[in-house]
Write a protein that holds these residues in place. Structure first.
Motif, short mmCIF file in Angstrom:
data_model
loop_
_atom_site.label_atom_id
_atom_site.label_comp_id
_atom_site.label_asym_id
_atom_site.label_seq_id
_atom_site.Cartn_x
_atom_site.Cartn_y
_atom_site.Cartn_z
N LEU A 229 0.85 -1.19 0.00
CA LEU A 229 0.00 0.00 0.00
C LEU A 229 0.88 1.24 0.00
O LEU A 229 2.02 1.22 0.49
N ALA A 241 -0.05 -4.07 3.79
CA ALA A 241 -1.30 -4.39 4.49
C ALA A 241 -1.10 -5.70 5.23
O ALA A 241 -0.26 -6.53 4.86
N CYS A 248 -7.01 -5.55 5.16
CA CYS A 248 -6.38 -4.92 4.00
C CYS A 248 -5.84 -3.53 4.30
O CYS A 248 -5.52 -2.77 3.39
N GLY A 249 -5.74 -3.18 5.57
CA GLY A 249 -5.16 -1.90 5.97
C GLY A 249 -3.89 -2.09 6.75
O GLY A 249 -3.36 -3.20 6.90
N LEU A 250 -3.37 -0.99 7.28
CA LEU A 250 -2.11 -1.00 8.02
C LEU A 250 -2.32 -1.52 9.43
O LEU A 250 -3.14 -1.01 10.18
#
Length: 639
Positions: A229, A241, A248-250
């Motif tokens: 990302l 991610a 699907c994020g940090l």
């Protein structure tokens, strides 16, 4: 089957048809832009005969049809579907019929435009009504709009049924294709970070006697690329991610762990991750000043949830110190040094006059793995401060020495089996005696200058006893390390932190055991994970069931596991590079090789790695001897 090129996902079953059930669909940035995509040829669905991942971002499905009555049992039309994470699907019909065919083809489409959280909780609504739009269909609701366009344009589009229709003419031996493009309205083609020419990950390769090493490294790197990302406010900085489809994020701690294990592929990912997290660091007055924020995480049946922010804060200076050893430039190091100093100041302030770093909430336990992270941060941080001419190294080393002395007594439990480290200590001095994978972190001491490893919290005898425990059937499932010993109360082979095999900790155990000379135990765990990787087509999930391996068995997938997962993909890199034992010191212009002498996988060659900013290649022979084949100019081989 999950195709990933973040922020795009395509989730399918092996049947190939997207039916809208469960998680199936095309996603963009966490929203399902298409949930149903079903093909009918002459009124029939193809018989699915094969489904496979062709790459991290592409799946290929093959089905067959019998269109000629006189053909007998042999199919004469093959339907091939190539599905991409960016929202593209190419449908190709191949004819082997002896005469020309005119085939009516229908594609049935639908979506609910639901977000992933609603889908996971089962709270989605019905499919939305479609409208004809350009060369396809369009759907709208209060939260967004999506469309599907087709090339060539369909001969008929029926909004009420969500249908696109074609009449395709196929000559004998001929093929015809239809391409669908799915995207939110107003969004251009998806530009996956990992596909950019500026990817921070080197395209390393592996080869050797064991043919699985090539597939594992290739797939691991592909999955890392797919999970990259970009920081929207600082697009030159990339990070990983945590995993797809759920995370699907940090996730700060996971991003730091994965970047650290991926250092053999270059320091660019580490630098981008550190810069991104430095911008989240808490400042100002108060006890949290200097922390990298992170969510709480379940810790299994014996301990309360754990603060991943504590783990991330301790990982930050350690990653910076090791990235510098692998070749991070002095300029980048200096830029990140103030954030690392704040992490180290937080550590010393939080510990205060005490010995152990406890959980941040009142009465919280002192966890075994957190002491290991804190000890490594102190020693590597002190090394970094000295190298950069900053003050504070002496106090950090003195506290680390105090921690070592106390830990070897306070955290060691004597029992009939020879003893074990405690999982935690509570305020009144009682210990949590259960045997779990957290103890692995005691073997992960970190890299200092000249290829030396930092000292550990355990003494030599205690390290030997821990190594034997990790190599026993209590912990080694045959597919990797269980999260909790098989004889412990609360053991559950599917337990997220209570018995499932977590690939990240198994890789750390392999590296740690190999570093301290317990190659038999390290080799057993390595072979176990490699066997599991083969079963999972080399895309290792973040965890799988810890059931004991038996003849002819296969590891059981965990239904809630991310696959791919950043830490598991990076673990594949660590597992293979551990065989060569690469310990660089780029500032000193040296690299030391400490290969696994037993050569558990036979000869192995690793090419295209990066040390000191230049390509680095190494080969380990069947006798366990390592030889550098390519390196930066002037880089000297250490002893």
């Amino acid at each position: 089957m999950i195709c990933v090129a973040l922020p795009g996902l395509a989730i399918s079953t092996a049947a190939g048809q997207m039916t809208g059930r469960g998680l199936e669909g095309f996603y963009r940035a966490g929203r399902r832009v298409l949930s149903r995509c079903e093909i009918r040829v002459a009124g029939r669905g193809p018989l699915a005969v094969q489904a496979r991942m062709a790459a991290a971002d592409r799946a290929r499905f093959v089905g067959t049809l019998r269109m000629s009555p006189q053909a007998g049992p042999d199919p004469d039309v093959v339907v091939e579907r190539n599905r991409y994470a960016d929202g593209t699907e190419r449908i190709t019909l191949h004819s082997a019929a002896p005469r020309p065919l005119r085939l009516p083809v229908e594609v049935s489409l639908g979506t609910d435009l639901a977000d992933l959280g609603s889908i996971a909780s089962g709270s989605t609504g019905p499919e939305l009504p479609a409208s004809v739009h350009a060369s396809g269909l369009r759907w709208s609701c209060a939260t967004g709009t999506a469309s599907v366009t087709a090339e060539p344009p369909p001969s008929d589009a029926v909004a009420s049924a969500g249908l696109l229709r074609w009449e395709l003419d196929l000559p004998p031996g001929g093929s015809r294709s239809v391409e669908l493009r799915v995207r939110p309205d107003g969004a251009g083609p998806l530009r996956a970070v990992g596909r950019a020419a500026t990817s921070p990950l080197a395209a390393a390769r592996a080869e050797g006697d064991d043919l699985r090493v090539s597939a594992l490294l290739r797939t691991s790197i592909e999955d890392l690329q797919a999970l990259l990302l970009r920081d929207s406010a600082n697009p030159t900085d990339t990070h990983l991610a945590a995993g797809a489809p759920w995370r699907c994020g940090l996730a700060p701690a996971d991003a730091l762990v994965a970047a650290r294990m991926a250092l053999p592929l270059g320091t660019g990912l580490a630098a981008g991750t550190l810069r991104t997290l430095a911008r989240t660091q808490l400042t100002g007055p108060g006890p949290q000043c200097g922390m990298i924020p992170g969510p709480r995480r379940d810790a299994g049946p014996h301990l309360p949830p754990q603060c991943t922010g504590t783990e991330a804060t301790l990982l930050f200076p350690a990653l910076l110190a090791e990235a510098r050893r692998w070749g991070l430039s002095e300029q980048e190091t200096e830029e990140l040094l103030p954030a690392a100093e704040r992490c180290l100041t937080w550590l010393r302030t939080t510990v205060g006059e005490h010995t152990y770093l406890r959980d941040p909430h009142p009465g919280g336990p002192a966890r075994c793995e957190i002491q290991a992270h804190a000890h490594r941060a102190a020693l590597l941080g002190a090394d970094l401060l000295d190298a950069c001419g900053r003050a504070g190294a002496t106090a950090l080393r003195q506290w680390a020495q105090t921690l070592r002395t106390a830990f070897r007594t306070d955290f060691w439990i004597d029992d009939r089996g020879g003893g074990r480290p405690a999982a935690a200590r509570v305020l009144d001095g009682r210990t949590a005696p259960h045997l779990g994978v957290a103890a692995v972190h005691l073997l992960d001491t970190g890299l200092l200058g000249g290829g030396a490893l930092a000292p550990g919290l355990l003494d030599e005898v205690q390290t030997q006893k821990l190594a034997r425990l990790l190599g026993s059937p209590l912990m080694d499932s045959g597919w990797g390390l269980r999260g909790l010993g098989a004889k412990e109360a609360g053991y559950n082979p599917f337990g997220h932190r209570a018995g499932a095999v977590r690939v990240q900790e198994t890789a750390l155990a392999v590296a740690g055991l190999a570093a301290v000379g317990y190659e038999k135990e390290a080799s057993s765990l390595l072979r176990g994970v490699l066997g599991a990787a083969e079963t999972f087509a080399y895309r290792l999930p973040e965890m799988y069931a810890g059931e004991q391996r038996t003849e002819g068995s296969a590891p059981l997938p965990h239904p809630a596991a991310c696959r791919p997962a950043a830490t598991s993909a990076a673990a594949g890199v660590l597992l293979l590079t551990t065989l060569a034992g690469i310990r660089p010191d780029a500032p000193a212009g040296t690299v030391t090789l400490c290969p696994v002498r037993s050569a558990p996988l036979g000869e192995i060659g690793l090419t295209g790695l990066r040390v000191a900013g230049a390509p680095f290649s190494v080969r380990v022979s069947r006798l366990g001897l390592a030889m550098v084949e390519e390196a930066a100019d002037g880089l000297q081989l250490g002893v």
